[in-house]
Motif scaffolding. Structure first.
Motif, PDB file in Angstrom:
ATOM      1  N   THR A  19       0.648  -1.446   0.060  1.00 13.19           N
ATOM      2  CA  THR A  19       0.071   0.129   0.182  1.00 13.19           C
ATOM      3  C   THR A  19       0.932   1.138   0.101  1.00 13.19           C
ATOM      4  OG1 THR A  19      -1.622  -1.345   1.193  1.00 13.19           O
ATOM      5  CG2 THR A  19      -2.044   1.077   1.123  1.00 13.19           C
ATOM      6  N   GLU A  20       2.092   1.289   0.915  1.00 10.91           N
ATOM      7  CA  GLU A  20       3.046   2.220   0.767  1.00 10.91           C
ATOM      8  C   GLU A  20       3.439   2.498  -0.497  1.00 10.91           C
ATOM      9  OE1 GLU A  20       5.491   1.542   4.435  1.00 10.91           O
ATOM     10  OE2 GLU A  20       6.862   2.154   3.328  1.00 10.91           O
ATOM     11  N   LEU A  21       3.912   1.340  -1.235  1.00 14.68           N
ATOM     12  CA  LEU A  21       4.545   1.564  -2.340  1.00 14.68           C
ATOM     13  C   LEU A  21       3.612   2.236  -3.400  1.00 14.68           C
ATOM     14  CD1 LEU A  21       7.014  -1.341  -2.588  1.00 14.68           C
ATOM     15  CD2 LEU A  21       7.758   1.136  -2.660  1.00 14.68           C
ATOM     16  N   PHE A  22       2.538   1.575  -3.310  1.00 18.35           N
ATOM     17  CA  PHE A  22       1.154   1.941  -4.362  1.00 18.35           C
ATOM     18  C   PHE A  22       1.209   3.744  -3.967  1.00 18.35           C
ATOM     19  CE2 PHE A  22      -2.947   2.587  -6.103  1.00 18.35           C
ATOM     20  CZ  PHE A  22      -2.429   2.118  -7.332  1.00 18.35           C
ATOM     21  N   SER A  23       0.949   3.912  -2.962  1.00 11.23           N
ATOM     22  CA  SER A  23       0.623   5.483  -2.493  1.00 11.23           C
ATOM     23  C   SER A  23       1.964   6.376  -3.191  1.00 11.23           C
ATOM     24  CB  SER A  23       0.431   6.001  -1.251  1.00 11.23           C
ATOM     25  OG  SER A  23      -0.498   4.882  -0.896  1.00 11.23           O
ATOM     26  N   GLN A  24       2.978   5.903  -2.995  1.00 12.28           N
ATOM     27  CA  GLN A  24       4.378   6.851  -3.521  1.00 12.28           C
ATOM     28  C   GLN A  24       4.034   6.937  -4.818  1.00 12.28           C
ATOM     29  OE1 GLN A  24       7.596   4.807  -1.819  1.00 12.28           O
ATOM     30  NE2 GLN A  24       6.977   5.387   0.292  1.00 12.28           N
ATOM     31  N   TRP A  25       3.821   5.495  -5.619  1.00 14.78           N
ATOM     32  CA  TRP A  25       3.705   5.502  -6.903  1.00 14.78           C
ATOM     33  C   TRP A  25       2.846   6.497  -7.440  1.00 14.78           C
ATOM     34  CZ3 TRP A  25       0.144   2.982 -10.228  1.00 14.78           C
ATOM     35  CH2 TRP A  25       0.502   2.969 -11.691  1.00 14.78           C
ATOM     36  N   MET A  26       1.493   6.580  -6.855  1.00 11.07           N
ATOM     37  CA  MET A  26       0.415   7.462  -7.279  1.00 11.07           C
ATOM     38  C   MET A  26       0.833   8.839  -7.111  1.00 11.07           C
ATOM     39  SD  MET A  26      -3.412   5.841  -6.644  1.00 11.07           S
ATOM     40  CE  MET A  26      -4.244   7.347  -6.569  1.00 11.07           C
TER      41      MET A  26
ATOM     42  N   SER B 158       3.652   9.992  -7.068  1.00 11.71           N
ATOM     43  CA  SER B 158       4.840  10.471  -8.084  1.00 11.71           C
ATOM     44  C   SER B 158       3.939  10.573  -9.534  1.00 11.71           C
ATOM     45  CB  SER B 158       6.053   9.440  -8.171  1.00 11.71           C
ATOM     46  OG  SER B 158       5.568   8.360  -8.763  1.00 11.71           O
ATOM     47  N   SER B 159       2.949  10.558  -9.864  1.00 11.26           N
ATOM     48  CA  SER B 159       2.407  10.482 -10.955  1.00 11.26           C
ATOM     49  C   SER B 159       2.704   9.193 -11.703  1.00 11.26           C
ATOM     50  CB  SER B 159       2.443  11.740 -11.648  1.00 11.26           C
ATOM     51  OG  SER B 159       1.796  12.645 -10.983  1.00 11.26           O
ATOM     52  N   GLY B 160       2.947   8.127 -11.322  1.00 13.85           N
ATOM     53  CA  GLY B 160       3.570   6.945 -11.920  1.00 13.85           C
ATOM     54  C   GLY B 160       4.976   6.914 -12.063  1.00 13.85           C
ATOM     55  N   LYS B 161       5.666   7.827 -11.855  1.00  9.31           N
ATOM     56  CA  LYS B 161       7.039   8.100 -12.063  1.00  9.31           C
ATOM     57  C   LYS B 161       8.050   7.257 -11.260  1.00  9.31           C
ATOM     58  CE  LYS B 161       6.875  12.154 -14.847  1.00  9.31           C
ATOM     59  NZ  LYS B 161       5.348  12.358 -14.671  1.00  9.31           N
ATOM     60  N   LEU B 162       7.575   6.978 -10.071  1.00  8.87           N
ATOM     61  CA  LEU B 162       8.525   6.252  -9.092  1.00  8.87           C
ATOM     62  C   LEU B 162       8.778   4.934  -9.527  1.00  8.87           C
ATOM     63  CD1 LEU B 162       9.318   6.090  -5.934  1.00  8.87           C
ATOM     64  CD2 LEU B 162       7.291   4.754  -5.754  1.00  8.87           C
TER      65      LEU B 162
END
Ligand code: BES
Ligand code: ZN
Length: 952
Positions: free
Chosen positions: A763-770, A772-776
């Motif tokens: 969940t944490e990684l997914f939120s960070q990914w969102m 970052s607008s999919g850039k992470l």
């Protein structure tokens, strides 16, 4: 290609491994030779052509009075009007005088046919216009000649034709893609195997009719044209059109011809022997082509050395096609791939994606020899192509990419087909096939996987060197020609029977020595042995009973779902007998011993006392082993005391065989589960994954059935039991390929089972990914997991769908689509199916894997099954009944069922199809699979419940 189908559904093009249970059949009643076809009632009578005249040929196979030597082919696809016009000149040799020439042609408008004799050609006479009759039921046309064609003379037949670019995945078809800037681009591409060259140009569309092809393609200046051979020149035509002329091909079968008009970019390199290798993709995906170039250069070098035969063409192109039904196609010099089978994106391709891409490249390159250079005489022996290419994946990837440890994955190739081959509805490797439907049905796990597995067994029996020399001999002996099973067996036993070839293995009659006689004897032995594997369906079970040092061996046919005590068991055993090259080792010696079991029963004496005996060393043999009496207990004891005394592949084999024996009613489920308990000490990843695979399978089975007490206990058992492995996983791409595949599998399962730390991290990684607008950059091995956890909220699901539309990586899209299909909301699952039907955001090529995965989601199983029945006619408009996709859809939405009501529903559905003249062999396979599932649950659910109570 089901999940013996190599695990990750979207990973593979499941088409193949799964397809294997899915035969092809033509929906067109004309083709299926329905009983209403007058031709069928009286096979002696002549059929009626479309114009009402008698058609002079009444067989599906072409006559051999006229054979093709050379095709001059010009094709002009129009990517705006989406059609093509073509003209060809076929040089033919008349072997027996005849008044007609029969050719294949399907959905082509044939406009004009001119025949010229050699004399006409010599004196530049205009030739004669021929009448053309058409018999679509056999996909044939007849060219009627006014005067008999004379034996041993050559003639030239010029034909003009045109058609629409097909809106499917076969023949000469249209593919489209969207650029990063949102523009739609069109590509015209061919896909001919097995019987679709006839959709692109009239031809002798059978593998035995090899000829040379000189191809010319017209195109606009913004496009490029590719074909089997390098381009020799381009000429400019009036109006600015360009015409590319390609070098004449070597002698080859029609199904290997290919041409493409597109606007792709490429990367190129040269092999040590000077072959130019290029990898093509759409311009936006160009950066994903580099891994494939490196792999294909390495693999081509490897094969040239291994086969001791140079790749005969000056160039080899590999191209990623945006719309592709199967995984890849080995057209000589121009191999076509689904994007996910060729492209590798450093950011989003996982370890198993890398393994997959490498194997597909290895497979198709192997075909350049096995299949292209030497072709089976007829489709009944397609395993000579596909079994060999699958087997060569193992040999070549092991040699070129040892770090991928791909031989550990080979066991799954065999396990995947054993599951199918132990059903009564299986078929022999060599099987009669006449209609296009029957031919398409041959591309299944039996040809691919069983073919590869019996070759591997034979290699183990003969030894590596002899096998290697034998296949070189076979390839050299039959280059540019065709072969059948017996040709292979004699080459492999180094025999020169019939045809003498000088060389290191063969002796002329004058040099008849005892050696020669030994070779001849061996030839008979190999042939006799291998015939028992190619002509009989099924897999043997070897039952071992030990009394002191003596072993009693017994072979029978292994049947899962039919128990020994069932009344039908005996009849299903009759007449089955194999020559089984057994290998075994014991606790007291790790020397590998062998023995060929040719009779129903036999005995062996061990030279020393030992606490256990293990058959099928390294799982190289294609048979299941059952140990009677205390045999299994002795092995389980050893596993628990010190599992490393058994070889790693033997441990995988034991886990596999134990659970197969449960399905056959020979071993109790608790015994098989007890065997897996040693896994807490197991360091070998393939064994760990095998044990996990069965537990996961049972979990999904229980979950779909809503047996909540067992599901809960199983979940706790898995999470507790594998806790040490789960807890030590990092969320990274570190480690060996198998470390990485274990990480992907185990974290996926942990999150699926709602393991809190897993969900939290994802969940944490997914939120960070969102954010970052999919850039992470998320590590590729856990991408699937992060997306799947993210897809459980509406916001996450919608965001993923948006990203799906934008992503330029097939590897990423596959993972997003998988994640989207794990949603628990039926309306979201339905939306995915609708998008797949529309074919814009989700391409039609994704529909079959999509439905397969949705059907395995407990919230999606009913939905996808209803969808299949309600949208049957729509689906049939998209895919042929027998196509890869359709076979996967039908079996994907039904074969996991496990209740009597479901069985009845599926039966009714299949009967309604049969009533419309739509029949597939797969229907019987599916019904048998469901019956087997029902029986498994009846017998094993109570045992599983109790075992979990005791062991959780
Ligand atoms: N020759 C086949 C392609 C093919 C499949 C033609 C079915 C006609 C019917 C090709 O070599 C192949 O086997 N492709 C596999 C991928 C491969 C790596 C197992 C496929 O398409 O699934
Ligand atoms: Zn193949």
């Amino acid at each position: 290609m089901a999940n013996p189908c190599r695990k990750l559904l979207f990973n593979i093009y499941m088409g193949f491994y799964c397809s294997t249970i899915m035969p092809k059949m033509c929906i067109c009643s004309q083709l299926s030779m329905s009983s209403t076809d007058p031709f069928n009632k009286d096979p002696g009578a002549f059929p009626v052509a479309t114009n009402g005249e008698p058609f002079p040929w009444n067989k599906l196979r072409l006559p051999t009075m006229v054979i093709p030597l050379h095709y001059d082919l010009l094709v002009h696809p129009n990517l705006t009007s989406l059609d093509f016009v073509g003209s060809e000149k076929i040089e033919v040799l008349v072997r027996d005088a005849t008044q007609y020439i029969i050719l294949h042609s399907k959905d082509l408008e044939v406009m004009n046919v001119i025949l010229q004799s050699e004399e006409d050609l010599r004196y530049r006479k205009p030739g004669k216009k021929l009448n053309v009759l058409s018999y679509p039921a056999h996909q044939q046309i007849a060219l009627l000649v006014p005067e008999k064609l004379m034996a041993d003379l050559r003639y030239s037949v010029a034909i003009n034709f045109q058609a629409k670019l097909a809106n499917s995945f076969e023949g000469f078809y249209k593919s489209t893609y969207r650029t990063r800037g949102g523009k739609t681009r069109i590509v015209a591409v061919t896909d001919f195997e097995p019987t679709e060259a006839r959709m692109a140009f009239p031809c002798f569309d059978e593998p035995l009719f090899k000829a040379n092809f000189s191809i010319k393609i017209r195109r606009e200046s913004g496009h490029i044209a590719l074909s089997n051979m390098p381009k020799v020149k381009t000429i400019e035509l009036e109006g600015g059109l360009l015409e590319d002329h390609f070098e004449t091909t070597v002698k080859m079968s029609t199904y290997l011809v290919a041409y493409i008009v597109c606007d792709f970019n490429s990367v190129s390199g040269t092999t040590s022997s000077g072959v130019k290798v290029s990898v093509y993709a759409t311009p936006d995906k160009w950066s994903q082509t580099h891994y494939a170039l490196e792999a294909s250069l390495k693999l081509l070098d490897f094969y040239e050395n291994y086969f001791d035969i140079n790749y005969p063409l000056p160039k080899l192109d590999l191209i990623a096609i945006p719309d592709f039904e199967s995984g890849a196609m080995e057209n000589w010099g121009l191999i076509t791939y689904r994007e996910t089978s060729l492209l590798f994106d450093t950011k989003t391709s996982s370890a198993s994606d890398q393994l997959w891409v490498t194997k597909v490249i290895a497979h198709e390159l192997a075909h350049q020899w096995f299949g292209n250079l030497v072709t089976m005489e007829w489709w009944n022996d397609i395993w000579l192509n596909e079994g060999f290419a699958t087997y060569m994946e193992l040999i070549s990837v092991n040699a070129t990419y040892p770090e991928l440890q791909s031989d550990d994955a080979f066991l799954d190739v065999c396990f995947a087909v054993i599951k199918k081959d132990s059903l009564n509805s299986s078929r022999p490797i060599s099987n009669q096939a006449e209609t296009p439907t029957q031919i398409a049905e041959m591309f299944d796990a039996v040809s691919y996987n069983k073919g590869a597995c019996i070759l591997n067994m034979l290699k183990d029996f003969l030894n590596e060197e002899k096998f290697h020399k034998g296949i070189i001999h076979y390839l050299k002996r039959f280059s540019y020609g065709n072969a059948k099973n017996d040709d292979l067996w004699s080459s492999l036993s180094n025999s020169c029977l019939g045809d003498f070839t000088s060389g290191e293995f063969c002796y002329s009659d004058s040099k008849m020595t005892s050696n020669t006689l030994a070779f001849l004897g061996e030839n008979v032995e190999v042939k006799e042995m291998m015939t028992t594997w190619t002509q009989q369906k099924g897999i043997p079970l070897v039952v071992v009973t030990r009394e002191g040092r003596s072993l009693r061996l017994q072979q029978e046919r292994f049947l899962s779902g039919v128990f020994k005590e069932d009344p039908e068991w005996r009849a299903l055993q009759e007449r089955y007998l194999w020559h089984i090259p057994l290998t075994y080792c014991t606790s007291s010696s790790n020397v590998i011993r062998s023995h060929v079991l040719k009779s129903r029963t036999d005995t062996l004496e061990l030279s020393e006392n030992s606490s256990w005996v293990k058959f099928n060393v390294d799982s190289n043999g294609y048979y299941v082993v059952h140990y009677e009496g205390r045999g299994w207990d002795q092995l389980i004891t050893q596993l628990n005391q010190n599992h490393t005394l058994l070889r790693p592949k033997d441990r995988v084999g034991l886990i596999h065989d134990a659970f197969q024996l449960v399905s056959a009613g020979r071993l109790t489920l608790d015994k098989a589960l007890d065997l897996t308990r040693y896994l807490q000490h197991e360091a070998s990843i393939p064994a760990l994954l095998k044990g996990l695979e069965y537990l996961e399978l049972f979990y999904h089975m229980m979950d779909r059935k809503n047996v909540s007490d067992v599901t809960e206990n199983l979940k706790h058992y898995i999470l507790r039991y594998f806790k040490p492995v789960i807890d030590t996983q990092s969320w990274s791409d570190k480690g060996s390929v198998w470390d990485r595949m274990l990480r992907s599998t185990i974290l996926k399962l942990a999150c699926y089972l709602n393991h809190a730390p897993c969900i939290q991290k994802a969940t944490e990684l997914f939120s960070q990914w969102m954010e970052s607008s999919g850039k992470l950059n998320i590590p590729s091995d856990v991408l699937n997991i992060v997306y799947s956890v993210g897809a459980q909220t509406t916001v996450g699901w919608n965001y993923l769908l948006e990203q799906y539309g934008l992503s330029m990586s097939g590897a990423e899209k596959k993972k997003i689509l998988y994640a989207l299909s794990t949603s628990k909301h039926q309306e979201k699952l339905m939306k995915l199916i609708e998008l797949g039907m529309e074919g814009e955001v989700i391409k039609t090529q994704e529909l079959s894997p999509l439905l397969y995965v949705i059907a395995r989601n407990p919230k999606g199983q009913q939905l996808s099954w209803n969808f299949l029945r309600e949208n049957w006619t729509h689906l049939l408009k998209k895919f042929d009944l027998g196509s890869y996709a359709m076979r996967m859809i039908i079996s994907g939405t039904t074969s996991h069922f496990s209740s009597k009501d479901e069985l009845q529903e599926v039966k009714l559905f299949f009967e309604s199809l049969k009533a419309q003249g739509l029949h597939l062999d797969i229907f019987q396979i599916i019904l048998e699979t469901i019956s087997k599932n029902i029986k498994w649950l009846e017998k094993n659910l109570p045992t599983l419940r109790t075992w979990l109570l005791v062991n959780s």
